[in-house]
Scaffold this motif. Structure first.
Motif, PDB file in Angstrom:
ATOM      1  N   GLY A  59       0.771  -1.035   0.131  1.00 38.55           N
ATOM      2  CA  GLY A  59       0.092   0.095  -0.055  1.00 38.55           C
ATOM      3  C   GLY A  59       0.554   1.352   0.007  1.00 38.55           C
ATOM      4  O   GLY A  59       0.185   2.425  -0.229  1.00 38.55           O
ATOM      5  N   ASP A  60       2.143   1.141   0.158  1.00 35.70           N
ATOM      6  CA  ASP A  60       2.865   2.405   0.208  1.00 35.70           C
ATOM      7  C   ASP A  60       2.995   3.279  -1.154  1.00 35.70           C
ATOM      8  O   ASP A  60       3.130   2.368  -2.307  1.00 35.70           O
ATOM      9  CB  ASP A  60       4.277   2.026   0.587  1.00 35.70           C
ATOM     10  N   LYS A  61       3.071   4.270  -1.182  1.00 33.29           N
ATOM     11  CA  LYS A  61       3.156   5.130  -2.471  1.00 33.29           C
ATOM     12  C   LYS A  61       4.616   5.671  -2.981  1.00 33.29           C
ATOM     13  O   LYS A  61       5.347   5.740  -2.010  1.00 33.29           O
ATOM     14  CB  LYS A  61       2.177   6.319  -2.535  1.00 33.29           C
ATOM     15  N   MET A  62       4.854   5.540  -4.070  1.00 30.87           N
ATOM     16  CA  MET A  62       6.344   5.654  -4.454  1.00 30.87           C
ATOM     17  C   MET A  62       6.159   7.289  -4.340  1.00 30.87           C
ATOM     18  O   MET A  62       5.294   8.140  -4.428  1.00 30.87           O
ATOM     19  CB  MET A  62       6.220   5.443  -6.058  1.00 30.87           C
ATOM     20  N   ALA A  63       7.455   8.039  -4.140  1.00 27.66           N
ATOM     21  CA  ALA A  63       7.745   9.465  -4.089  1.00 27.66           C
ATOM     22  C   ALA A  63       7.716  10.058  -5.425  1.00 27.66           C
ATOM     23  O   ALA A  63       7.959   9.350  -6.215  1.00 27.66           O
ATOM     24  CB  ALA A  63       9.032   9.413  -3.519  1.00 27.66           C
ATOM     25  N   LYS A  64       7.206  11.164  -5.416  1.00 27.11           N
ATOM     26  CA  LYS A  64       7.027  11.822  -6.585  1.00 27.11           C
ATOM     27  C   LYS A  64       8.422  12.354  -7.074  1.00 27.11           C
ATOM     28  O   LYS A  64       9.197  12.683  -6.281  1.00 27.11           O
ATOM     29  CB  LYS A  64       5.990  13.197  -6.439  1.00 27.11           C
ATOM     30  N   LYS A  65       8.594  12.691  -8.328  1.00 24.30           N
ATOM     31  CA  LYS A  65       9.919  13.222  -8.763  1.00 24.30           C
ATOM     32  C   LYS A  65       9.577  14.473  -9.541  1.00 24.30           C
ATOM     33  O   LYS A  65       8.594  14.466 -10.297  1.00 24.30           O
ATOM     34  CB  LYS A  65      10.469  12.125  -9.734  1.00 24.30           C
ATOM     35  N   VAL A  66      10.567  15.299  -9.628  1.00 21.12           N
ATOM     36  CA  VAL A  66      10.519  16.616 -10.454  1.00 21.12           C
ATOM     37  C   VAL A  66      11.471  16.173 -11.458  1.00 21.12           C
ATOM     38  O   VAL A  66      12.754  16.055 -11.067  1.00 21.12           O
ATOM     39  CB  VAL A  66      10.800  17.710  -9.739  1.00 21.12           C
TER      40      VAL A  66
ATOM     41  N   LEU B 139      14.797  15.133  -9.505  1.00 19.07           N
ATOM     42  CA  LEU B 139      14.859  15.342  -8.164  1.00 19.07           C
ATOM     43  C   LEU B 139      13.515  14.742  -7.561  1.00 19.07           C
ATOM     44  O   LEU B 139      12.611  14.789  -7.907  1.00 19.07           O
ATOM     45  CB  LEU B 139      15.106  16.930  -7.931  1.00 19.07           C
ATOM     46  N   PRO B 140      13.873  14.570  -6.210  1.00 16.93           N
ATOM     47  CA  PRO B 140      12.570  14.318  -5.366  1.00 16.93           C
ATOM     48  C   PRO B 140      11.531  15.469  -5.269  1.00 16.93           C
ATOM     49  O   PRO B 140      12.121  16.411  -4.819  1.00 16.93           O
ATOM     50  CB  PRO B 140      13.060  13.757  -3.919  1.00 16.93           C
ATOM     51  N   ALA B 141      10.284  15.535  -5.166  1.00 14.41           N
ATOM     52  CA  ALA B 141       9.507  16.356  -5.306  1.00 14.41           C
ATOM     53  C   ALA B 141       9.158  16.881  -3.726  1.00 14.41           C
ATOM     54  O   ALA B 141       9.309  16.340  -2.955  1.00 14.41           O
ATOM     55  CB  ALA B 141       8.107  16.458  -6.044  1.00 14.41           C
ATOM     56  N   SER B 142       9.186  18.291  -3.600  1.00 13.96           N
ATOM     57  CA  SER B 142       8.867  18.879  -2.263  1.00 13.96           C
ATOM     58  C   SER B 142       7.326  18.384  -1.652  1.00 13.96           C
ATOM     59  O   SER B 142       6.616  18.391  -2.604  1.00 13.96           O
ATOM     60  CB  SER B 142       9.265  20.262  -2.109  1.00 13.96           C
ATOM     61  N   LYS B 143       7.368  18.452  -0.385  1.00 15.10           N
ATOM     62  CA  LYS B 143       5.970  18.051   0.015  1.00 15.10           C
ATOM     63  C   LYS B 143       5.153  19.090   0.084  1.00 15.10           C
ATOM     64  O   LYS B 143       3.829  19.252   0.301  1.00 15.10           O
ATOM     65  CB  LYS B 143       5.946  17.390   1.539  1.00 15.10           C
TER      66      LYS B 143
ATOM     67  N   LYS C   9      14.967  23.993 -16.051  1.00  8.86           N
ATOM     68  CA  LYS C   9      13.649  24.155 -15.655  1.00  8.86           C
ATOM     69  C   LYS C   9      12.746  22.981 -15.497  1.00  8.86           C
ATOM     70  O   LYS C   9      12.970  22.013 -16.072  1.00  8.86           O
ATOM     71  CB  LYS C   9      12.769  25.100 -16.622  1.00  8.86           C
ATOM     72  N   GLN C  10      11.779  23.039 -14.512  1.00 13.61           N
ATOM     73  CA  GLN C  10      11.154  21.834 -14.191  1.00 13.61           C
ATOM     74  C   GLN C  10      10.184  21.585 -15.186  1.00 13.61           C
ATOM     75  O   GLN C  10       9.199  22.258 -16.042  1.00 13.61           O
ATOM     76  CB  GLN C  10      10.161  21.999 -12.791  1.00 13.61           C
TER      77      GLN C  10
END
Length: 75
Positions: free
Chosen positions: A24-31, A45-49, A72-73
């Motif tokens: 059930g754990d979600k993957m971390a979002k990426k930028v 990079l990992p996205a900020s919360k 740029k993102q």
């Protein structure tokens, strides 16, 4: 007996790893950052919360342009 001991330690290590990564754990979002000059996507990079609406802009090294350029993102 020594090989059995190593095998047991390996199996225990794998079971501990599986406990950490539950279904059930979600993957971390990426930028993803892309170069403004050539357009290649060089960095992720990992996205900020925080829920920020502005896009991230950083000056990073582009291996295709061989210089530091603005990245740029992307969406």
């Amino acid at each position: 007996m020594l090989a059995v001991g190593k095998l047991t330690a390996f199996v225990i290590g794998v079971s501990l790893y599986k406990d950490k990564c539950r279904k059930g754990d979600k993957m971390a979002k990426k930028v993803v950052l892309s170069c403004e000059k050539c357009g290649t996507r060089n960095y992720s990079l990992p996205a900020s919360k925080d829920s920020t609406t502005a896009r991230m802009e950083l000056k990073k090294y582009c291996s295709h342009c061989n210089e530091h350029t603005l990245h740029k993102q992307t969406r």
